[in-house]
Write an enzyme that holds these catalytic residues in place. Structure first.
Site, PDB file in Angstrom:
ATOM      1  N   LYS A 111      11.130   0.875  -8.315  1.00 28.56           N
ATOM      2  CA  LYS A 111      11.607  -0.135  -7.369  1.00 28.56           C
ATOM      3  C   LYS A 111      13.086  -0.451  -7.549  1.00 28.56           C
ATOM      4  CE  LYS A 111       7.273  -2.356  -6.175  1.00 28.56           C
ATOM      5  NZ  LYS A 111       6.549  -3.615  -5.949  1.00 28.56           N
ATOM      6  N   LYS A 192       0.228   8.473  -2.236  1.00 25.24           N
ATOM      7  CA  LYS A 192      -0.893   7.613  -1.842  1.00 25.24           C
ATOM      8  C   LYS A 192      -0.533   6.772  -0.616  1.00 25.24           C
ATOM      9  CE  LYS A 192      -0.005   3.383  -4.466  1.00 25.24           C
ATOM     10  NZ  LYS A 192      -0.615   2.316  -5.255  1.00 25.24           N
ATOM     11  N   LYS A 195       0.729  -0.077   1.365  1.00 29.52           N
ATOM     12  CA  LYS A 195       1.083  -1.200   2.244  1.00 29.52           C
ATOM     13  C   LYS A 195       2.578  -1.300   2.451  1.00 29.52           C
ATOM     14  CE  LYS A 195      -0.861  -4.731   0.149  1.00 29.52           C
ATOM     15  NZ  LYS A 195      -1.108  -6.172  -0.039  1.00 29.52           N
TER      16      LYS A 195
END
Length: 326
Positions: A111, A192, A195
């Site tokens: 991140k 994967k 969201k």
């Protein structure tokens, strides 16, 4: 057995969240288990959030979880920030956690990237708060996916460090793994379904409309082979759709492949879309009803917070005595 898990309120859960986590949460209720599920809003503000949207997201997440089978009469469902002991225990645990340990987290590295100067402290200490979430209730088991394995290992290590310093207190939580293969992105089946993916076409959200679901499967990345076969290594896109189809229909993958003989991949996409639509429609309809009863949702979260607080206060009082607070 005490089971704890949490989910961030931001974003709408997708079919991968349901099959990999929420469905399992529902099945774990009862059986003599103490089951605690938290909407972890404190974690969500590690990234900037619009306050109004966050409040709406918390209620929407509560509605989705209830529509997916989380029963407030058989489990504790609450909002993390309503129980102050989460952050209090996180401070105690953080005082026994090294910078080197936090620097090793793959999620932090992913991140933040190369620009650590702009990253916030909350994102860096996220794993400590997550450990506190688990240990505060003296949880013995935590449902996790492969991508959460490092976070559970952190909670286990923190529990051992605390116990070594202050005496045996926290159980060492064990993982509960689901049996559904990881659902991949519809746009890039090498990663994967997420969201937080910037491409909305990459995921099937549980609140997507009938037409949105058909469109997303129509545009799903596959390959140039027309027949439907399960070959995860060489045909990840088609194989991902077969995994989804099997999970929502209850059919085996070999049976689905036999049924799909004679269909081209482009045609099969709509077969999967129809199966997913049939599966999510009851969830979508129930969420719509629940969102028209927002006070009901607030009452459930408040009641859950009271139950969670009772456990949290008792356990944190013990922690205070152990570390020497008056």
């Amino acid at each position: 057995m005490c089971i704890f898990s949490g989910i961030q309120p931001t974003g709408v859960p997708h079919i991968g969240n349901y099959l990999g986590a929420i469905q399992q949460w529902s099945h774990l209720q009862g059986h003599g288990n103490e089951v605690i599920y938290s909407i972890v809003d404190l974690h969500s503000i590690a990234l900037p959030q619009d306050p109004k949207e966050l409040r709406e997201s918390i209620l929407r997440m509560a509605a989705v979880l209830i529509a997916c089978g989380i029963d407030p009469d058989r489990s504790i469902l609450f909002q993390q920030s309503a129980v102050k002991e989460h952050t209090q225990l996180a401070w105690v645990l953080g005082c026994r956690t090294t910078l080197a340990k936090l620097n090793s987290f793959t999620q932090w590295k992913a991140k933040v990237g190369s620009d650590k100067k702009k990253a916030c402290v909350g994102l860096f200490t996220y794993p400590v708060l997550q450990s506190a979430d688990i240990l505060l209730y003296k949880s013995t088991h935590v449902p996790v996916g492969d991508d959460q394995k490092q976070h559970l290992e952190m909670a286990q290590e923190v529990a051992r460090i605390f116990n070594n310093n202050y005496g045996e207190f926290f159980p060492i939580p064990k993982a509960i793994y689901g049996d559904v293969p990881k659902v991949k992105s519809l746009r890039d089946p090498s990663i994967k379904m997420s969201k937080s993916d910037s491409q909305a076409l990459s995921r099937i959200e549980l609140l997507d409309s009938h037409d949105e679901i058909r469109t997303k499967f129509k545009k799903a990345v596959t390959d140039f082979t027309s027949e439907v076969t399960f070959e995860p290594d060489s045909r990840p896109g088609v194989s991902n759709m077969l995994i989804i189809h099997s999970a929502v229909s209850g059919k085996t993958i070999p049976d689905i492949c036999n049924e799909a003989k004679g269909l081209e991949t482009a045609e099969y996409k709509f077969v999967v879309a129809d199966a997913v639509n049939e599966f999510v429609k009851p969830i979508r309809d129930k969420v719509t009803l629940l969102l028209n009863e927002k006070q009901y949702l607030r009452d459930i979260l408040q009641d859950g917070a009271e139950k969670a607080r009772e456990i949290a206060e008792r356990n944190y009082d013990d922690v205070k005595q152990l570390v020497g607070f008056i």
